[in-house]
Design a protein around this motif. Sequence first.
Motif, PDB file in Angstrom:
ATOM      1  N   GLY A   1       0.781  -1.236   0.000  1.00  0.00           N
ATOM      2  CA  GLY A   1       0.000   0.000   0.000  1.00  0.00           C
ATOM      3  C   GLY A   1       0.804   1.273   0.000  1.00  0.00           C
ATOM      4  N   ALA A   2       2.108   1.205   0.206  1.00  0.00           N
ATOM      5  CA  ALA A   2       2.941   2.417   0.229  1.00  0.00           C
ATOM      6  C   ALA A   2       3.595   2.616  -1.137  1.00  0.00           C
ATOM      7  CB  ALA A   2       4.019   2.296   1.299  1.00  0.00           C
ATOM      8  N   ALA A   3       3.571   3.851  -1.654  1.00  0.00           N
ATOM      9  CA  ALA A   3       4.169   4.132  -2.964  1.00  0.00           C
ATOM     10  C   ALA A   3       5.693   4.114  -2.842  1.00  0.00           C
ATOM     11  CB  ALA A   3       3.690   5.488  -3.478  1.00  0.00           C
ATOM     12  N   GLN A   4       6.323   3.305  -3.688  1.00  0.00           N
ATOM     13  CA  GLN A   4       7.784   3.172  -3.663  1.00  0.00           C
ATOM     14  C   GLN A   4       8.311   3.070  -5.085  1.00  0.00           C
ATOM     15  OE1 GLN A   4       9.594   3.409  -1.011  1.00  0.00           O
ATOM     16  NE2 GLN A   4       8.025   3.190   0.572  1.00  0.00           N
ATOM     17  N   PRO A   5       9.492   3.637  -5.349  1.00  0.00           N
ATOM     18  CA  PRO A   5      10.077   3.567  -6.696  1.00  0.00           C
ATOM     19  C   PRO A   5      10.671   2.175  -6.963  1.00  0.00           C
ATOM     20  CG  PRO A   5      11.495   4.832  -5.228  1.00  0.00           C
ATOM     21  CD  PRO A   5      10.308   4.430  -4.409  1.00  0.00           C
ATOM     22  N   SER A   6      10.123   1.494  -7.958  1.00  0.00           N
ATOM     23  CA  SER A   6      10.542   0.105  -8.187  1.00  0.00           C
ATOM     24  C   SER A   6      11.907   0.002  -8.873  1.00  0.00           C
ATOM     25  CB  SER A   6       9.482  -0.629  -9.016  1.00  0.00           C
ATOM     26  OG  SER A   6       9.306  -0.012 -10.274  1.00  0.00           O
ATOM     27  N   CYS A   7      12.465   1.144  -9.321  1.00  0.00           N
ATOM     28  CA  CYS A   7      13.765   1.078  -9.993  1.00  0.00           C
ATOM     29  C   CYS A   7      14.913   0.852  -9.013  1.00  0.00           C
ATOM     30  CB  CYS A   7      14.022   2.349 -10.793  1.00  0.00           C
ATOM     31  SG  CYS A   7      14.235   3.832  -9.790  1.00  0.00           S
ATOM     32  N   GLY A  53       1.743  11.995 -20.635  1.00  0.00           N
ATOM     33  CA  GLY A  53       1.304  10.810 -19.902  1.00  0.00           C
ATOM     34  C   GLY A  53       2.406  10.034 -19.209  1.00  0.00           C
ATOM     35  N   TYR A  54       3.671  10.412 -19.410  1.00  0.00           N
ATOM     36  CA  TYR A  54       4.748   9.564 -18.878  1.00  0.00           C
ATOM     37  C   TYR A  54       4.771   9.514 -17.353  1.00  0.00           C
ATOM     38  CZ  TYR A  54       8.813   6.691 -19.536  1.00  0.00           C
ATOM     39  OH  TYR A  54       9.666   5.612 -19.564  1.00  0.00           O
ATOM     40  N   CYS A  55       4.368  10.582 -16.712  1.00  0.00           N
ATOM     41  CA  CYS A  55       4.393  10.615 -15.243  1.00  0.00           C
ATOM     42  C   CYS A  55       3.145  10.006 -14.617  1.00  0.00           C
ATOM     43  CB  CYS A  55       4.540  12.052 -14.755  1.00  0.00           C
ATOM     44  SG  CYS A  55       3.048  13.048 -15.047  1.00  0.00           S
ATOM     45  N   MET A  56       2.154   9.677 -15.431  1.00  0.00           N
ATOM     46  CA  MET A  56       0.838   9.316 -14.873  1.00  0.00           C
ATOM     47  C   MET A  56       0.898   8.113 -13.946  1.00  0.00           C
ATOM     48  SD  MET A  56      -1.598  11.413 -15.549  1.00  0.00           S
ATOM     49  CE  MET A  56      -0.549  12.867 -15.468  1.00  0.00           C
ATOM     50  N   ASN A  57       1.727   7.122 -14.289  1.00  0.00           N
ATOM     51  CA  ASN A  57       1.838   5.971 -13.383  1.00  0.00           C
ATOM     52  C   ASN A  57       2.241   6.423 -11.984  1.00  0.00           C
ATOM     53  OD1 ASN A  57       2.302   2.988 -12.714  1.00  0.00           O
ATOM     54  ND2 ASN A  57       4.270   3.919 -12.241  1.00  0.00           N
ATOM     55  N   GLY A  58       3.272   7.240 -11.917  1.00  0.00           N
ATOM     56  CA  GLY A  58       3.754   7.690 -10.611  1.00  0.00           C
ATOM     57  C   GLY A  58       2.741   8.539  -9.884  1.00  0.00           C
ATOM     58  N   ARG A  90       0.224  17.868  -2.709  1.00  0.00           N
ATOM     59  CA  ARG A  90       1.536  18.236  -3.263  1.00  0.00           C
ATOM     60  C   ARG A  90       2.657  17.446  -2.593  1.00  0.00           C
ATOM     61  NH1 ARG A  90      -0.549  23.610  -3.318  1.00  0.00           N
ATOM     62  NH2 ARG A  90      -0.942  24.211  -5.471  1.00  0.00           N
ATOM     63  N   GLN A  91       2.550  17.324  -1.255  1.00  0.00           N
ATOM     64  CA  GLN A  91       3.600  16.591  -0.535  1.00  0.00           C
ATOM     65  C   GLN A  91       3.624  15.129  -0.968  1.00  0.00           C
ATOM     66  OE1 GLN A  91       2.462  17.503   3.485  1.00  0.00           O
ATOM     67  NE2 GLN A  91       3.870  19.247   3.608  1.00  0.00           N
ATOM     68  N   ALA A  92       2.435  14.537  -1.118  1.00  0.00           N
ATOM     69  CA  ALA A  92       2.365  13.113  -1.470  1.00  0.00           C
ATOM     70  C   ALA A  92       2.889  12.844  -2.880  1.00  0.00           C
ATOM     71  CB  ALA A  92       0.923  12.618  -1.352  1.00  0.00           C
ATOM     72  N   LEU A  93       2.745  13.834  -3.761  1.00  0.00           N
ATOM     73  CA  LEU A  93       3.149  13.631  -5.158  1.00  0.00           C
ATOM     74  C   LEU A  93       4.530  14.203  -5.463  1.00  0.00           C
ATOM     75  CD1 LEU A  93      -0.176  14.442  -7.101  1.00  0.00           C
ATOM     76  CD2 LEU A  93       0.513  12.318  -6.004  1.00  0.00           C
ATOM     77  N   ASN A  94       5.194  14.736  -4.451  1.00  0.00           N
ATOM     78  CA  ASN A  94       6.415  15.494  -4.780  1.00  0.00           C
ATOM     79  C   ASN A  94       7.611  14.644  -5.189  1.00  0.00           C
ATOM     80  OD1 ASN A  94       7.498  14.559  -2.425  1.00  0.00           O
ATOM     81  ND2 ASN A  94       7.704  16.561  -1.435  1.00  0.00           N
ATOM     82  N   ARG A  95       7.474  13.322  -5.109  1.00  0.00           N
ATOM     83  CA  ARG A  95       8.575  12.475  -5.602  1.00  0.00           C
ATOM     84  C   ARG A  95       8.411  12.161  -7.090  1.00  0.00           C
ATOM     85  NH1 ARG A  95       9.161   7.290  -2.019  1.00  0.00           N
ATOM     86  NH2 ARG A  95       6.908   7.384  -2.088  1.00  0.00           N
ATOM     87  N   VAL A  96       7.303  12.653  -7.672  1.00  0.00           N
ATOM     88  CA  VAL A  96       7.033  12.342  -9.085  1.00  0.00           C
ATOM     89  C   VAL A  96       7.218  13.612  -9.913  1.00  0.00           C
ATOM     90  CG1 VAL A  96       5.413  11.339 -10.724  1.00  0.00           C
ATOM     91  CG2 VAL A  96       5.334  10.644  -8.315  1.00  0.00           C
ATOM     92  N   LEU A  97       8.046  13.499 -10.931  1.00  0.00           N
ATOM     93  CA  LEU A  97       8.356  14.647 -11.786  1.00  0.00           C
ATOM     94  C   LEU A  97       7.418  14.664 -12.990  1.00  0.00           C
ATOM     95  CD1 LEU A  97      10.491  16.882 -12.398  1.00  0.00           C
ATOM     96  CD2 LEU A  97      11.739  15.140 -13.660  1.00  0.00           C
TER      97      LEU A  97
END
Length: 157
Positions: A55-61, A101-106, A127-134
């Motif tokens: 349930g927590a958003a994490q960068p899979s790379c 659309g490239y950022c939409m997944n994030g 804004r805080q929740a989405l700030n890791r997505v460019l």
Amino acid sequence: MAELMTIRVNGKVHKVQADPEMPLLYLLRNDLKLNGPKYGCGIERCGSCMVLLNGAAQPSCVIPCSAAAVYEVTTLDGLAKNGKLDPVQEAFIEEQAAQCGYCMNGMIMSAKALLAENKNPSDTQIRQALNRVLCRCGTHTRIISAVKKAADKMKNL
Ligand code: FES
Ligand code: FES
């Protein structure tokens, strides 16, 4: 060297032969053909590869496959149920949040994680929740509107 691993993704159990150090993103896209998460930077700087781990958003790379094996992994591909889009996906479409659309997944996966914890987020909290997505296209205003609309939709479920 490849090892046999068991990984749960979108409610299904997969047994895969993979290098335990390989990024989860590669396993999802190349082995499981789940192309929701995108490759952007590979160094945890753009957020295009976001998935949910328990349930927590994490960068899979930057998450090795072996570390992901202990989590329930959810990708964008797993949000729609029985042919019906998730309310967050619906809201992003209705608000025309995407440009390229490239950022939409994030953005969508980060919004999912936020709304699971906070049913009525403020603009600042969004804004805080989405700030890791460019978002290189600068559609932030529409993205914030989409997250608020998704919150409204989820209240009515
Ligand atoms: S590709 Fe993972 S954060 Fe950029
Ligand atoms: S819509 Fe193009 S990067 Fe966000």
